[in-house]
Scaffold this active site. Structure first.
Site, PDB file in Angstrom:
ATOM      1  N   ASN A  10      -0.784  -2.519   5.072  1.00  0.00           N
ATOM      2  CA  ASN A  10      -1.114  -2.861   3.686  1.00  0.00           C
ATOM      3  C   ASN A  10      -0.395  -1.857   2.790  1.00  0.00           C
ATOM      4  O   ASN A  10      -0.750  -0.684   2.765  1.00  0.00           O
ATOM      5  CB  ASN A  10      -2.637  -2.760   3.498  1.00  0.00           C
ATOM      6  CG  ASN A  10      -3.057  -2.883   2.048  1.00  0.00           C
ATOM      7  OD1 ASN A  10      -2.311  -3.393   1.217  1.00  0.00           O
ATOM      8  ND2 ASN A  10      -4.261  -2.422   1.739  1.00  0.00           N
ATOM      9  N   TRP A  11       0.592  -2.338   2.071  1.00  0.00           N
ATOM     10  CA  TRP A  11       1.412  -1.405   1.265  1.00  0.00           C
ATOM     11  C   TRP A  11       0.732  -1.016  -0.043  1.00  0.00           C
ATOM     12  O   TRP A  11       1.216  -0.150  -0.753  1.00  0.00           O
ATOM     13  CB  TRP A  11       2.773  -2.035   0.971  1.00  0.00           C
ATOM     14  CG  TRP A  11       3.638  -2.259   2.184  1.00  0.00           C
ATOM     15  CD1 TRP A  11       3.360  -1.917   3.482  1.00  0.00           C
ATOM     16  CD2 TRP A  11       4.941  -2.883   2.210  1.00  0.00           C
ATOM     17  NE1 TRP A  11       4.401  -2.279   4.308  1.00  0.00           N
ATOM     18  CE2 TRP A  11       5.385  -2.874   3.556  1.00  0.00           C
ATOM     19  CE3 TRP A  11       5.769  -3.438   1.233  1.00  0.00           C
ATOM     20  CZ2 TRP A  11       6.615  -3.410   3.941  1.00  0.00           C
ATOM     21  CZ3 TRP A  11       6.997  -3.972   1.605  1.00  0.00           C
ATOM     22  CH2 TRP A  11       7.413  -3.949   2.951  1.00  0.00           C
ATOM     23  N   LYS A  12      -0.339  -1.692  -0.393  1.00  0.00           N
ATOM     24  CA  LYS A  12      -1.014  -1.461  -1.686  1.00  0.00           C
ATOM     25  C   LYS A  12       0.015  -1.524  -2.819  1.00  0.00           C
ATOM     26  O   LYS A  12       0.993  -2.261  -2.702  1.00  0.00           O
ATOM     27  CB  LYS A  12      -1.758  -0.126  -1.673  1.00  0.00           C
ATOM     28  CG  LYS A  12      -2.609   0.057  -0.413  1.00  0.00           C
ATOM     29  CD  LYS A  12      -3.598   1.159  -0.529  1.00  0.00           C
ATOM     30  CE  LYS A  12      -4.244   1.396   0.820  1.00  0.00           C
ATOM     31  NZ  LYS A  12      -5.424   2.206   0.767  1.00  0.00           N
ATOM     32  N   HIS A  95     -10.470  -6.388   0.511  1.00  0.00           N
ATOM     33  CA  HIS A  95     -10.180  -4.963   0.713  1.00  0.00           C
ATOM     34  C   HIS A  95     -11.131  -4.149  -0.155  1.00  0.00           C
ATOM     35  O   HIS A  95     -11.465  -4.549  -1.268  1.00  0.00           O
ATOM     36  CB  HIS A  95      -8.716  -4.671   0.356  1.00  0.00           C
ATOM     37  CG  HIS A  95      -8.294  -3.300   0.764  1.00  0.00           C
ATOM     38  ND1 HIS A  95      -8.610  -2.187   0.018  1.00  0.00           N
ATOM     39  CD2 HIS A  95      -7.630  -2.855   1.854  1.00  0.00           C
ATOM     40  CE1 HIS A  95      -8.143  -1.109   0.641  1.00  0.00           C
ATOM     41  NE2 HIS A  95      -7.540  -1.498   1.753  1.00  0.00           N
ATOM     42  N   GLU A  97     -10.778  -1.666  -1.961  1.00  0.00           N
ATOM     43  CA  GLU A  97     -10.291  -1.344  -3.316  1.00  0.00           C
ATOM     44  C   GLU A  97     -10.479  -2.542  -4.245  1.00  0.00           C
ATOM     45  O   GLU A  97     -10.766  -2.384  -5.430  1.00  0.00           O
ATOM     46  CB  GLU A  97      -8.827  -0.889  -3.249  1.00  0.00           C
ATOM     47  CG  GLU A  97      -8.722   0.512  -2.652  1.00  0.00           C
ATOM     48  CD  GLU A  97      -7.444   0.805  -1.883  1.00  0.00           C
ATOM     49  OE1 GLU A  97      -6.428   0.113  -2.083  1.00  0.00           O
ATOM     50  OE2 GLU A  97      -7.470   1.738  -1.053  1.00  0.00           O
ATOM     51  N   GLU A 167     -13.153  -1.718   7.824  1.00  0.00           N
ATOM     52  CA  GLU A 167     -12.594  -0.559   7.157  1.00  0.00           C
ATOM     53  C   GLU A 167     -13.714   0.236   6.484  1.00  0.00           C
ATOM     54  O   GLU A 167     -14.114  -0.086   5.356  1.00  0.00           O
ATOM     55  CB  GLU A 167     -11.580  -1.007   6.097  1.00  0.00           C
ATOM     56  CG  GLU A 167     -10.414  -1.768   6.664  1.00  0.00           C
ATOM     57  CD  GLU A 167      -9.159  -1.562   5.829  1.00  0.00           C
ATOM     58  OE1 GLU A 167      -8.166  -1.127   6.407  1.00  0.00           O
ATOM     59  OE2 GLU A 167      -9.195  -1.800   4.619  1.00  0.00           O
ATOM     60  N   GLY A 173      -7.724   6.136   3.129  1.00  0.00           N
ATOM     61  CA  GLY A 173      -6.898   7.017   2.309  1.00  0.00           C
ATOM     62  C   GLY A 173      -7.445   8.429   2.192  1.00  0.00           C
ATOM     63  O   GLY A 173      -7.006   9.207   1.352  1.00  0.00           O
ATOM     64  N   SER A 213      -7.308   5.529   7.661  1.00  0.00           N
ATOM     65  CA  SER A 213      -6.547   6.714   8.076  1.00  0.00           C
ATOM     66  C   SER A 213      -6.001   6.613   9.513  1.00  0.00           C
ATOM     67  O   SER A 213      -5.993   7.591  10.249  1.00  0.00           O
ATOM     68  CB  SER A 213      -7.382   7.985   7.894  1.00  0.00           C
ATOM     69  OG  SER A 213      -7.732   8.126   6.520  1.00  0.00           O
ATOM     70  N   GLY A 234      -2.768   1.722   5.961  1.00  0.00           N
ATOM     71  CA  GLY A 234      -2.317   1.896   4.582  1.00  0.00           C
ATOM     72  C   GLY A 234      -1.145   2.857   4.511  1.00  0.00           C
ATOM     73  O   GLY A 234       0.003   2.495   4.749  1.00  0.00           O
ATOM     74  N   GLY A 235      -1.438   4.120   4.235  1.00  0.00           N
ATOM     75  CA  GLY A 235      -0.407   5.138   3.978  1.00  0.00           C
ATOM     76  C   GLY A 235       0.704   5.189   5.016  1.00  0.00           C
ATOM     77  O   GLY A 235       1.898   5.218   4.667  1.00  0.00           O
TER      78      GLY A 235
HETATM   79  C1  PEP Z   1      -5.988   0.415   3.906  1.00  0.00           C
HETATM   80  O1  PEP Z   1      -5.287   0.391   2.928  1.00  0.00           O
HETATM   81  O2  PEP Z   1      -6.540  -0.621   4.271  1.00  0.00           O
HETATM   82  C2  PEP Z   1      -6.138   1.681   4.643  1.00  0.00           C
HETATM   83  C3  PEP Z   1      -6.868   1.683   5.724  1.00  0.00           C
HETATM   84  O3  PEP Z   1      -5.500   2.779   4.153  1.00  0.00           O
HETATM   85  P1  PEP Z   1      -5.209   4.177   4.924  1.00  0.00           P
HETATM   86  O4  PEP Z   1      -4.615   3.805   6.264  1.00  0.00           O
HETATM   87  O5  PEP Z   1      -4.223   4.881   4.054  1.00  0.00           O
HETATM   88  O6  PEP Z   1      -6.495   4.886   5.064  1.00  0.00           O
END
Ligand code: PEP
Length: 250
Positions: A10-12, A95, A97, A167, A173, A213, A234-235
């Protein structure tokens, strides 16, 4: 029960169109030795270019959200048919967010899932508890209502391509990963709830991803758990070498 692994990024709100294309071109070097479904979710603006760059590779391109109406006076919103036309075949819904910052409730998500399914988009439906909910022993209540209310009204047949992403909000994050045991415990709970609402076959076959993470350094131990079928990243999905290592987990 052999479920096909599913590795998703997920590039956000990151990456220009060119950065996205460069990233996916680098990801093509992954061996995909686990024969996983591999998905990337760029911003709406980059879906078309990324989908074109990935043509013929089998990678799945997803949107990070969609609206439930087909067209009309809904400034800023993007419909399932619009993301499909751009080249997406999947969509991430719910998600944390989106839930926390943009007001996506279980009820709204239930409508978004309907709209996505009408257009044969694969839905990655995210669920997860906040730290306060975990500390108050409310994991089961929260996850159950996200599943029951979000998936209300659908048959197992209609949801056959659905993927769930667990999640925990406190792990997204933050650099704090759930332990493989914590992930496994909630994934098993999700299968238990899904057995009640959609039947044992459905619950045994559905893929449940862990997100929060995930990195190259912890993916192997998370993927080793019986009820973990993949990861939503994500990251680390923004860095080609890291995401490639995650795709080719051991
Ligand atoms: C996400 O964006 O769904 C996520 C899990 O982010 P991260 O891996 O950065 O925690």
């Amino acid at each position: 029960m052999a479920r096909k692994p599913f590795i998703a990024g997920n590039w956000k709100m990151n990456n220009t169109i060119q950065e996205g294309v460069t990233l996916v071109n680098a990801l093509k070097a992954a061996k995909n030795k686990n024969n996983a479904d591999i998905m990337v979710a760029p911003s709406f603006t980059a879906i078309n270019a990324v989908a074109n760059a990935l043509k013929g590779t089998g990678f799945i391109v997803a949107a990070q959200d969609c609206y439930f109406e087909e067209k009309g006076a809904f400034t800023s919103q993007v419909s399932p048919s619009q993301i499909k036309e751009a080249g997406a075949t999947a969509v991430i819904l719910g998600h944390s967010e989106r839930r926390a910052l943009f007001g996506d409730t279980n009820e709204i998500l239930n409508k978004k899932i309907a709209a996505a399914l009408r257009h044969n988009l694969q839905v990655i439906y995210c669920v997860g508890e906040t730290l306060a909910e975990r500390e108050a022993n409310k994991i089961e209540t929260v996850i159950t209502s996200q599943l029951v209310e979000g998936l209300k009204g659908y048959t197992a047949e209609e949801l056959k391509t659905l993927v769930i992403a667990y999640e925990p909000v406190w792990a997204i994050g933050t650099g704090k990963t759930a332990t493989p045991e914590q992930a496994e415990e909630v994934h098993a709970l999700i299968r238990k709830v899904l057995t009640k609402i959609l039947g044992a076959d459905f619950a045994n076959n559905i893929r449940i991803l862990y997100g929060g993470s995930v990195k190259a350094e912890n993916v192997d131990s998370i993927m080793a758990k019986e009820n973990v079928d993949g990861v939503l990243v994500g990251g680390q999905a923004l860095i080609a070498e890291k995401f490639t290592r995650i795709i080719d987990y051991e």
